[in-house]
Design a protein around this motif. Structure first.
Motif, PDB file in Angstrom:
ATOM      1  N   ASP A  82      14.614   8.575  -2.613  1.00 12.70           N
ATOM      2  CA  ASP A  82      15.431   8.445  -1.403  1.00 12.70           C
ATOM      3  C   ASP A  82      16.765   9.167  -1.563  1.00 12.70           C
ATOM      4  OD1 ASP A  82      13.678   6.905   0.270  1.00 12.70           O
ATOM      5  OD2 ASP A  82      14.060   5.184  -1.009  1.00 12.70           O
ATOM      6  N   CYS A 128       0.372   5.569   1.405  1.00 14.16           N
ATOM      7  CA  CYS A 128       1.523   6.039   2.185  1.00 14.16           C
ATOM      8  C   CYS A 128       2.807   6.062   1.363  1.00 14.16           C
ATOM      9  CB  CYS A 128       1.738   5.139   3.402  1.00 14.16           C
ATOM     10  SG  CYS A 128       0.389   5.190   4.600  1.00 14.16           S
ATOM     11  N   GLY A 129       3.502   7.196   1.440  1.00 11.59           N
ATOM     12  CA  GLY A 129       4.823   7.330   0.845  1.00 11.59           C
ATOM     13  C   GLY A 129       5.809   7.683   1.933  1.00 11.59           C
ATOM     14  N   ASN A 130       5.778   8.967   2.331  1.00 14.23           N
ATOM     15  CA  ASN A 130       6.622   9.414   3.446  1.00 14.23           C
ATOM     16  C   ASN A 130       5.899   9.302   4.791  1.00 14.23           C
ATOM     17  OD1 ASN A 130       9.262  10.129   3.777  1.00 14.23           O
ATOM     18  ND2 ASN A 130       9.089  12.114   2.780  1.00 14.23           N
ATOM     19  N   PHE A 131       4.646   8.850   4.772  1.00 13.45           N
ATOM     20  CA  PHE A 131       3.829   8.565   5.952  1.00 13.45           C
ATOM     21  C   PHE A 131       3.400   9.807   6.731  1.00 13.45           C
ATOM     22  CE2 PHE A 131       4.875   4.336   4.874  1.00 13.45           C
ATOM     23  CZ  PHE A 131       3.992   3.500   5.531  1.00 13.45           C
ATOM     24  N   THR A 137       0.757   0.689   1.072  1.00 12.77           N
ATOM     25  CA  THR A 137       1.928   0.982   0.257  1.00 12.77           C
ATOM     26  C   THR A 137       1.883   0.190  -1.051  1.00 12.77           C
ATOM     27  OG1 THR A 137       3.444  -0.780   0.987  1.00 12.77           O
ATOM     28  CG2 THR A 137       3.266   1.158   2.411  1.00 12.77           C
ATOM     29  N   ILE A 150       8.960   5.180  -2.038  1.00 13.35           N
ATOM     30  CA  ILE A 150       9.841   5.602  -0.949  1.00 13.35           C
ATOM     31  C   ILE A 150      10.114   4.394  -0.056  1.00 13.35           C
ATOM     32  CG2 ILE A 150      10.071   7.142   1.054  1.00 13.35           C
ATOM     33  CD1 ILE A 150       8.058   9.026  -0.363  1.00 13.35           C
ATOM     34  N   PRO A 152      10.699   5.968   4.743  1.00 15.29           N
ATOM     35  CA  PRO A 152       9.765   7.054   5.048  1.00 15.29           C
ATOM     36  C   PRO A 152      10.183   7.889   6.259  1.00 15.29           C
ATOM     37  CG  PRO A 152       8.826   4.934   5.667  1.00 15.29           C
ATOM     38  CD  PRO A 152      10.076   4.640   4.909  1.00 15.29           C
ATOM     39  N   ASN A 153      10.250   9.179   6.050  1.00 15.67           N
ATOM     40  CA  ASN A 153      10.726  10.107   7.080  1.00 15.67           C
ATOM     41  C   ASN A 153       9.862  10.142   8.331  1.00 15.67           C
ATOM     42  OD1 ASN A 153      13.156  11.392   6.570  1.00 15.67           O
ATOM     43  ND2 ASN A 153      12.278  12.775   5.085  1.00 15.67           N
ATOM     44  N   TRP A 167       7.976   7.917   9.823  1.00 16.71           N
ATOM     45  CA  TRP A 167       7.705   6.723  10.633  1.00 16.71           C
ATOM     46  C   TRP A 167       8.090   6.910  12.109  1.00 16.71           C
ATOM     47  CZ3 TRP A 167       4.391   3.125  10.515  1.00 16.71           C
ATOM     48  CH2 TRP A 167       4.502   2.030  11.383  1.00 16.71           C
TER      49      TRP A 167
END
Length: 429
Positions: free
Chosen positions: A189, A249-252, A275, A305, A308-309, A311
């Protein structure tokens, strides 16, 4: 193709501009103004195509006239010039959909290589670019190899020091040439925030031609849609009726691509957002409160993360399609349960790494009667050799892609998560 900024809908750009900018004003993500629809008849025809032809057809529906279908086909062929995804049966009703057969042994190869081809082909004036991206593990290698030795393109990759596997690090921190890597004394992050700060600095953006290759870039996201259609083509008519896909899922970005595939007309019954202990989204879906916590280091590091960017894109999709977020399945898995899931898969004859094992665990727990499940295999287990070997007490052979880089020296720089230091580095290196 027209795209709008999710934070400022009046900012609308074409596909080429969206690729070059990466982010819009106020760090807003770009999103398609119109999502094309594939009719059931078209879908049946598309599913008969080979992977490259089908991917070209899907991408052309978004890109439209900006790139001719013939040129797009050639770019897709170059981008996806590796073994296509494989479906590996695990139980009667569950299979792993392996996406890690590219040059860096991770699903990120699809998006990174397509983005590289798009930037290279659209750069008709031979402008110089600086690609600045953050990685929690696999993105770094995929981006580095996709852009390696490309003319007029400098790549800077930030990653959290000591929080990715050594073999992941070896894959992209040993290249040199136009690839520069920086370990950050902090979390993913922190790396991601540094990238966002750089994009907020208008003068810096202009001076170095700044772009990003994270999944915030729309070209990467569109490329990932393609393998969901491939997955659908590999299962039987009966299995297609009630298909559930579990996505680590990390940054989705991966889940966003799957939901875009569903929006296009791919009849996937349900997705599971999977996650690890960094469970901002599962907690939000449960109690409707967005409360990111401090990022925790886990054995599934690519998912470490907390903010997540992608989302906002998922929320936009649900709103535009009038879908109910309550229908999105979800769950989080502890390290201990992840280890047990790896052991369970091994007993079933399959060697997995932590990220896929999390998806398998949640899929096997939530799959209902008459449903068929796929969980995404996002990385080769060899990338997590030490972790997997310790859990299974069994050795893993390194593929050539990693083995050839194991003994090369790391070329990374190191800084604290300080934007002034990063900016000075970008302007003087």
């Amino acid at each position: 193709m027209k795209l709008y900024n999710l934070k400022n809908h009046s900012e609308q750009v074409n596909f080429e501009t969206a690729i070059k900018l990466g982010l819009g004003q106020q760090q807003g993500l770009f999103f398609p103004v119109k999502i094309p629809i594939i009719t059931p008849f078209e879908l049946s025809e598309i599913l008969k195509m080979d992977f490259i032809t089908r991917s070209t057809e899907i991408l052309s529906k978004f890109i439209d006239r900006e790139i001719s279908k013939q040129i797009l086909y050639e770019q897709v062929k170059k981008a996806f010039s590796f073994k296509k995804p494989l479906k590996v049966p695990i139980t009667k009703h569950i299979s792993c959909f392996e996406l890690f057969h590219g040059p860096t042994l991770a699903f990120k190869d699809f998006g990174a290589r397509f983005m590289a081809q798009m930037i290279f082909s659209l750069n008709k004036n031979n402008e110089s670019f600086t690609i600045l991206t953050a990685t929690s593990g696999d993105t770094g290698a995929a981006v580095a190899h996709a852009f390696y030795k490309m003319k007029n393109i400098r790549v800077i990759i930030l990653y959290p020091k000591g929080k990715i596997s050594l073999l992941q690090e070896q894959l992209f921190c040993t290249l040199g040439e136009n690839i520069t890597t920086i370990s950050i004394n902090g979390s993913f992050d922190d790396c991601q925030n540094l990238v966002k700060q750089a994009f907020d600095d208008k003068k810096l953006k202009e001076l170095i031609g700044l772009n990003s290759a994270n999944s915030i870039n729309i070209s990467r996201l569109l490329a990932q849609i393609c393998y969901y259609f491939e997955a659908f083509s590999l299962i039987s008519e009966q299995e297609r009726k009630n298909l559930v896909i579990a996505v680590p899922c990390g940054n989705f970005g991966n889940l966003t691509a799957g939901l875009l595939a569903k929006s296009l007309g791919l009849p996937i019954k349900s997705f599971i957002a999977c996650t690890n202990s960094n469970d901002t989204v599962p907690r939000f879906l449960k109690n409707k409160q967005w409360k990111p916590k401090k990022t925790i280091s886990t054995i599934s590091n690519a998912m470490d993360i907390s903010q997540p960017n992608n989302w906002p894109r998922i929320e936009e999709l649900f709103q535009r399609n009038n879908w109910n977020l309550n229908n999105l399945r979800f769950g989080s898995v502890s390290d201990n349960d992840t280890k047990n899931s790896i052991k369970e898969l091994f007993k079933l004859g399959y060697t997995s790494e932590p990220h896929a094992a999390i998806a398998y665990k949640l899929l096997s727990d939530q799959l209902q009667e008459n449903e068929y499940g796929l969980f995404l295999g996002t990385a080769h287990p060899a990338k997590f050799k030490n972790t997997v070997e310790q859990i299974l007490k069994n050795s893993i052979t390194l593929p050539d892609e990693i083995n050839c880089r194991v003994n090369l020296p790391l070329l990374s720089h190191n800084i604290n998560p300080d934007f002034c230091k990063l900016k000075n580095f970008l302007l003087n290196k």
